[in-house]
Motif scaffolding. Structure first.
Motif, PDB file in Angstrom:
ATOM      1  N   PHE A 298       0.856  -1.185   0.000  1.00 50.22           N
ATOM      2  CA  PHE A 298       0.000   0.000   0.000  1.00 50.22           C
ATOM      3  C   PHE A 298       0.891   1.234   0.000  1.00 50.22           C
ATOM      4  O   PHE A 298       1.517   1.564   1.011  1.00 50.22           O
ATOM      5  N   CYS A 299       0.958   1.899  -1.136  1.00 53.90           N
ATOM      6  CA  CYS A 299       1.864   3.034  -1.284  1.00 53.90           C
ATOM      7  C   CYS A 299       1.348   3.970  -2.367  1.00 53.90           C
ATOM      8  O   CYS A 299       0.555   3.564  -3.226  1.00 53.90           O
ATOM      9  N   PRO A 300       1.753   5.239  -2.334  1.00 58.06           N
ATOM     10  CA  PRO A 300       1.379   6.143  -3.422  1.00 58.06           C
ATOM     11  C   PRO A 300       1.972   5.623  -4.729  1.00 58.06           C
ATOM     12  O   PRO A 300       3.147   5.269  -4.789  1.00 58.06           O
ATOM     13  N   GLN A 301       1.161   5.544  -5.756  1.00 60.08           N
ATOM     14  CA  GLN A 301       1.633   5.014  -7.036  1.00 60.08           C
ATOM     15  C   GLN A 301       0.735   5.522  -8.146  1.00 60.08           C
ATOM     16  O   GLN A 301      -0.422   5.887  -7.920  1.00 60.08           O
ATOM     17  N   ALA A 302       1.289   5.540  -9.347  1.00 59.81           N
ATOM     18  CA  ALA A 302       0.472   5.869 -10.507  1.00 59.81           C
ATOM     19  C   ALA A 302      -0.522   4.739 -10.728  1.00 59.81           C
ATOM     20  O   ALA A 302      -0.150   3.570 -10.750  1.00 59.81           O
ATOM     21  N   SER A 303      -1.799   5.074 -10.840  1.00 60.57           N
ATOM     22  CA  SER A 303      -2.826   4.050 -10.969  1.00 60.57           C
ATOM     23  C   SER A 303      -3.946   4.520 -11.885  1.00 60.57           C
ATOM     24  O   SER A 303      -4.424   5.649 -11.763  1.00 60.57           O
ATOM     25  N   ASP A 304      -4.342   3.638 -12.795  1.00 58.40           N
ATOM     26  CA  ASP A 304      -5.469   3.942 -13.673  1.00 58.40           C
ATOM     27  C   ASP A 304      -6.723   3.179 -13.257  1.00 58.40           C
ATOM     28  O   ASP A 304      -7.682   3.061 -14.022  1.00 58.40           O
ATOM     29  N   ALA A 305      -6.732   2.671 -12.002  1.00 58.09           N
ATOM     30  CA  ALA A 305      -7.828   1.813 -11.542  1.00 58.09           C
ATOM     31  C   ALA A 305      -9.183   2.499 -11.584  1.00 58.09           C
ATOM     32  O   ALA A 305     -10.219   1.830 -11.727  1.00 58.09           O
ATOM     33  N   LEU A 306      -9.192   3.815 -11.444  1.00 57.13           N
ATOM     34  CA  LEU A 306     -10.465   4.533 -11.406  1.00 57.13           C
ATOM     35  C   LEU A 306     -10.562   5.570 -12.519  1.00 57.13           C
ATOM     36  O   LEU A 306     -11.330   6.534 -12.418  1.00 57.13           O
ATOM     37  N   ASP A 307      -9.795   5.373 -13.576  1.00 53.46           N
ATOM     38  CA  ASP A 307      -9.837   6.304 -14.702  1.00 53.46           C
ATOM     39  C   ASP A 307     -11.245   6.377 -15.298  1.00 53.46           C
ATOM     40  O   ASP A 307     -11.963   5.377 -15.374  1.00 53.46           O
ATOM     41  N   GLY A 308     -11.616   7.557 -15.698  1.00 53.41           N
ATOM     42  CA  GLY A 308     -12.919   7.762 -16.316  1.00 53.41           C
ATOM     43  C   GLY A 308     -13.990   8.219 -15.351  1.00 53.41           C
ATOM     44  O   GLY A 308     -15.067   8.646 -15.775  1.00 53.41           O
ATOM     45  N   LEU A 309     -13.701   8.140 -14.053  1.00 54.33           N
ATOM     46  CA  LEU A 309     -14.677   8.584 -13.058  1.00 54.33           C
ATOM     47  C   LEU A 309     -14.465  10.067 -12.742  1.00 54.33           C
ATOM     48  O   LEU A 309     -13.330  10.553 -12.689  1.00 54.33           O
ATOM     49  N   ALA A 310     -15.555  10.764 -12.508  1.00 58.78           N
ATOM     50  CA  ALA A 310     -15.479  12.187 -12.188  1.00 58.78           C
ATOM     51  C   ALA A 310     -14.806  12.377 -10.826  1.00 58.78           C
ATOM     52  O   ALA A 310     -15.047  11.635  -9.875  1.00 58.78           O
ATOM     53  N   ARG A 311     -13.954  13.372 -10.769  1.00 61.09           N
ATOM     54  CA  ARG A 311     -13.274  13.675  -9.504  1.00 61.09           C
ATOM     55  C   ARG A 311     -13.929  14.867  -8.820  1.00 61.09           C
ATOM     56  O   ARG A 311     -14.583  15.670  -9.481  1.00 61.09           O
ATOM     57  N   PRO A 312     -13.739  14.930  -7.467  1.00 60.89           N
ATOM     58  CA  PRO A 312     -12.931  14.048  -6.624  1.00 60.89           C
ATOM     59  C   PRO A 312     -13.596  12.688  -6.398  1.00 60.89           C
ATOM     60  O   PRO A 312     -14.812  12.566  -6.455  1.00 60.89           O
ATOM     61  N   ILE A 313     -12.750  11.677  -6.120  1.00 60.14           N
ATOM     62  CA  ILE A 313     -13.245  10.318  -5.881  1.00 60.14           C
ATOM     63  C   ILE A 313     -13.164  10.021  -4.390  1.00 60.14           C
ATOM     64  O   ILE A 313     -12.084  10.071  -3.795  1.00 60.14           O
ATOM     65  N   PHE A 314     -14.317   9.710  -3.805  1.00 61.02           N
ATOM     66  CA  PHE A 314     -14.409   9.367  -2.388  1.00 61.02           C
ATOM     67  C   PHE A 314     -14.589   7.852  -2.282  1.00 61.02           C
ATOM     68  O   PHE A 314     -15.490   7.277  -2.897  1.00 61.02           O
ATOM     69  N   LEU A 315     -13.754   7.212  -1.497  1.00 62.75           N
ATOM     70  CA  LEU A 315     -13.668   5.753  -1.463  1.00 62.75           C
ATOM     71  C   LEU A 315     -14.068   5.189  -0.105  1.00 62.75           C
ATOM     72  O   LEU A 315     -13.708   5.744   0.945  1.00 62.75           O
ATOM     73  N   PHE A 316     -14.798   4.080  -0.140  1.00 63.92           N
ATOM     74  CA  PHE A 316     -15.036   3.262   1.057  1.00 63.92           C
ATOM     75  C   PHE A 316     -14.566   1.844   0.761  1.00 63.92           C
ATOM     76  O   PHE A 316     -14.830   1.311  -0.319  1.00 63.92           O
ATOM     77  N   VAL A 317     -13.885   1.233   1.736  1.00 55.78           N
ATOM     78  CA  VAL A 317     -13.472  -0.166   1.636  1.00 55.78           C
ATOM     79  C   VAL A 317     -13.919  -0.874   2.906  1.00 55.78           C
ATOM     80  O   VAL A 317     -13.575  -0.451   4.016  1.00 55.78           O
ATOM     81  N   GLY A 318     -14.683  -1.943   2.764  1.00 56.41           N
ATOM     82  CA  GLY A 318     -15.130  -2.666   3.951  1.00 56.41           C
ATOM     83  C   GLY A 318     -16.271  -3.611   3.639  1.00 56.41           C
ATOM     84  O   GLY A 318     -16.726  -3.723   2.498  1.00 56.41           O
ATOM     85  N   ARG A 319     -16.711  -4.305   4.673  1.00 56.25           N
ATOM     86  CA  ARG A 319     -17.845  -5.211   4.519  1.00 56.25           C
ATOM     87  C   ARG A 319     -19.129  -4.403   4.390  1.00 56.25           C
ATOM     88  O   ARG A 319     -19.336  -3.424   5.108  1.00 56.25           O
TER      89      ARG A 319
END
Length: 357
Positions: A167-188
């Motif tokens: 888990f580190c800052p990195q270049a990522s296209d995982a969420l390309d195409g989505l309007a920013r800002p992107i708010f994320l939740f991870v969990g059950r």
């Protein structure tokens, strides 16, 4: 030395309890311990309705006794209060074997959210369950204070860590195409995670949800504009973290929240309520915003730099977590038992240990 860890939380569950125990097992050799597990895989079991990844075991003291001879542990840690943990506890008490326990989840609050069971009853049972141990490991100062106020004794600190290489800052296209800002939740995706509080927020840009659970279909139907990505693990999850702008943690009941560390390590600022877990991990670090107004917190978190978040995450290592854990094991097993309660009854409560965070 050989440490037996008895746990109802185990694969195929993907959660902070399982990940923490796996890391402790991997680190054990450095502290002189060979670590073995007693889980639902050692007993007949069935899936918990609504939570198929959680297995409820037909664990018995007699089966534990048979497995004990094969595993031959010198030390015992009971990680959960479900049927596997309870059967191991009974065996240890009957044999006069000391053991430690850990308090991972707010089971009384989770149970009360589903059934008309007063929290006071559940806490009374938990005091009896853990009161027979030689030490109760808790993850944060605020949880330690809270449990002490509820009459728990023998509390010991065991913090958590994060893999800062994965888990580190990195270049990522995982969420390309989505309007920013992107708010994320991870969990059950379950009622106790309070995910609806995040999805109900009036925020610009895009909301992204990673995870699965019994509430997924309902939440997706109510919030068609949100993007539900399902379960992600390993590098796939790390790339999602790195591609987002703010991590929103709406839970009011988590005791720690390893996902908070994963987000920070990825350079992602956190927005959360000022409750146990976020208060301890984020607090006054500047790596996130804690407020009862979660929308205001999410928007304010956009101004936090990724460097600030990453620096805070680097304070949490699995090496330090293991040092605390095995230090507690050794200390507790050298202490005389504080209480011998043979009369507590099992709570089939493995559901509370399926937290992904």
């Amino acid at each position: 030395m050989r440490l037996l860890i008895a746990t109802d939380a185990w694969h195929p569950q993907v959660n902070g309890v399982v990940r923490s125990l796996e890391h402790m097992a991997q680190a054990g050799r450095a502290f002189g311990f060979d670590t073995v597990f007693l889980t639902h895989q050692d007993f007949a079991s069935f899936p918990l309705p609504g939570y198929p990844e959680i297995r409820l075991s037909y664990a018995t003291k007699s089966k534990v006794a048979r497995l004990w001879e094969e595993l031959a542990p010198t030390h015992v840690h009971i990680a959960t209060e479900g049927t596997v943990g309870y059967a191991t506890r009974r065996f240890c008490l009957d044999r006069g074997r000391p053991f430690t326990t850990s308090y991972h989840t707010r089971f009384p609050e989770y149970l009360a959210a589903r059934l008309p069971v007063p929290e006071a009853w559940s806490y009374a049972w938990l005091r009896r369950f853990h009161g027979a141990s030689n030490g109760i490991m808790v993850s944060t100062p605020s949880l330690e204070r809270e449990l002490a106020g509820r009459g728990f004794t023998g509390l010991m600190r065991w913090t958590r860590g994060v893999d800062t290489d994965l888990f580190c800052p990195q270049a990522s296209d995982a969420l390309d195409g989505l309007a920013r800002p992107i708010f994320l939740f991870v969990g059950r995706l379950a009622v106790e995670k309070n995910v609806a509080a995040f999805l109900d927020l009036d925020l610009p840009g895009t909301k992204v949800v990673v995870g699965d659970g019994p509430d997924r279909a309902r939440l997706a139907a109510l919030h068609p504009a949100a993007h539900f990505l399902g379960m992600r693990t390993g590098p796939d999850l790390a790339r999602v973290y790195a591609a987002a702008d703010v991590f929103v943690f709406p839970s009011l009941t988590d005791t720690f929240g390893i996902v908070l560390l994963e987000a920070l390590a990825s350079g992602l600022p956190v927005a959360a309520y000022p409750v146990t877990g976020p208060l301890d991990v984020i607090g006054g670090t500047g790596a996130g915003i804690l407020a009862h107004d979660l929308r205001a917190a999410a928007l304010a978190a956009l101004d936090i730099t990724r460097e600030t978040c990453r620096a805070e995450a680097l304070r949490y290592t699995w090496a330090e977590s293991a040092r605390q854990f095995f230090g507690n094991i050794e200390q507790a097993h050298g202490m005389p038992p504080r209480q011998r309660d043979r009369h507590a009854h099992p709570v089939v409560g493995a559901m509370e240990h399926s937290q992904l965070g």
